[in-house]
Enzyme design. Structure first.
Site, PDB file in Angstrom:
ATOM      1  N   CYS A  67       0.877  -1.175   0.000  1.00 25.75           N
ATOM      2  CA  CYS A  67       0.000   0.000   0.000  1.00 25.75           C
ATOM      3  C   CYS A  67       0.914   1.225   0.000  1.00 25.75           C
ATOM      4  O   CYS A  67       2.078   1.131  -0.386  1.00 25.75           O
ATOM      5  CB  CYS A  67      -0.983  -0.031   1.163  1.00 25.75           C
ATOM      6  SG  CYS A  67      -0.238  -0.011   2.805  1.00 25.75           S
TER       7      CYS A  67
HETATM    8  C1  RB5 Z   1      -4.079   5.133   0.386  1.00 28.25           C
HETATM    9  O1  RB5 Z   1      -4.144   6.448  -0.015  1.00 28.25           O
HETATM   10  C2  RB5 Z   1      -3.160   4.961   1.596  1.00 28.25           C
HETATM   11  O2  RB5 Z   1      -3.740   5.508   2.729  1.00 28.25           O
HETATM   12  C3  RB5 Z   1      -2.842   3.514   1.803  1.00 28.25           C
HETATM   13  O3  RB5 Z   1      -2.258   3.004   0.667  1.00 28.25           O
HETATM   14  C4  RB5 Z   1      -1.855   3.189   2.904  1.00 28.25           C
HETATM   15  O4  RB5 Z   1      -0.741   4.015   2.843  1.00 28.25           O
HETATM   16  C5  RB5 Z   1      -2.356   3.093   4.249  1.00 28.25           C
HETATM   17  O5  RB5 Z   1      -1.593   2.717   5.154  1.00 28.25           O
END
Ligand code: RB5
Length: 151
Positions: A67
């Site tokens: 993420c």
């Molecule tokens: C998405 O914008 C972001 O919040 C997610 O990918 C992650 O970083 C959350 O921990």
């Protein structure tokens, strides 16, 4: 390198890095299943993490979840029984999280970790074995707690 298939998953923030790491896996002849093959703008990492973590827990395969920070995927994945997910930002943590903690899910942060570093982390993590011994005793305590047993 591991011989088992890798479970891959990413949200919109991790999608591009996931695609790059897929090429690294292919070059190293490591099979994978990609649980988020399409880019979905604005998707929510818990939705992806829960599905992918359940797949890892049931199959006993290893996972690589991506993420923006690695932390969101990691937090959600660790809610699933049997998952030991770790956020990793350098080679040393990649090694230790396997050797000591028998981490079964590597979480990467595409907004914090560049491609070159991510490749080093991925290869190190996949190449490092759990050391067992006293570390197994400690990980077993986590498993017992998770199973509602006295530790
Ligand atoms: C998405 O914008 C972001 O919040 C997610 O990918 C992650 O970083 C959350 O921990």
């Amino acid at each position: 390198m591991v011989k088992e298939k890798i479970v891959l998953a990413a949200d919109h923030a991790g999608f591009e890095l996931k695609e790059k790491l897929k090429k690294v896996l292919e070059q190293n002849e490591i099979a994978f299943e990609d649980l988020s093959p399409k880019f979905v703008d604005g998707d929510d990492y818990p939705d992806i993490a829960f599905i992918a973590a359940q797949r890892v827990a049931r199959s006993k395969l290893m996972g690589v979840f991506i993420c923006g920070t690695g932390y969101g995927m990691c937090t959600a994945a660790n809610k699933v029984k049997g998952i030991r997910a770790t956020p990793v930002y350098d080679e040393k943590m990649a090694r230790i999280s396997r050797q000591d903690n028998d981490a079964n899910v590597l979480c990467l942060g595409a907004r914090l970790t560049d491609e070159k570093t991510a490749v080093v982390i991925l290869k190190t993590w996949l190449n490092t074995r759990f050391l067992e011994g006293r570390h197994a005793r400690r990980v077993d305590k986590i498993k017992r707690f998770e199973g509602g047993l006295p530790i």
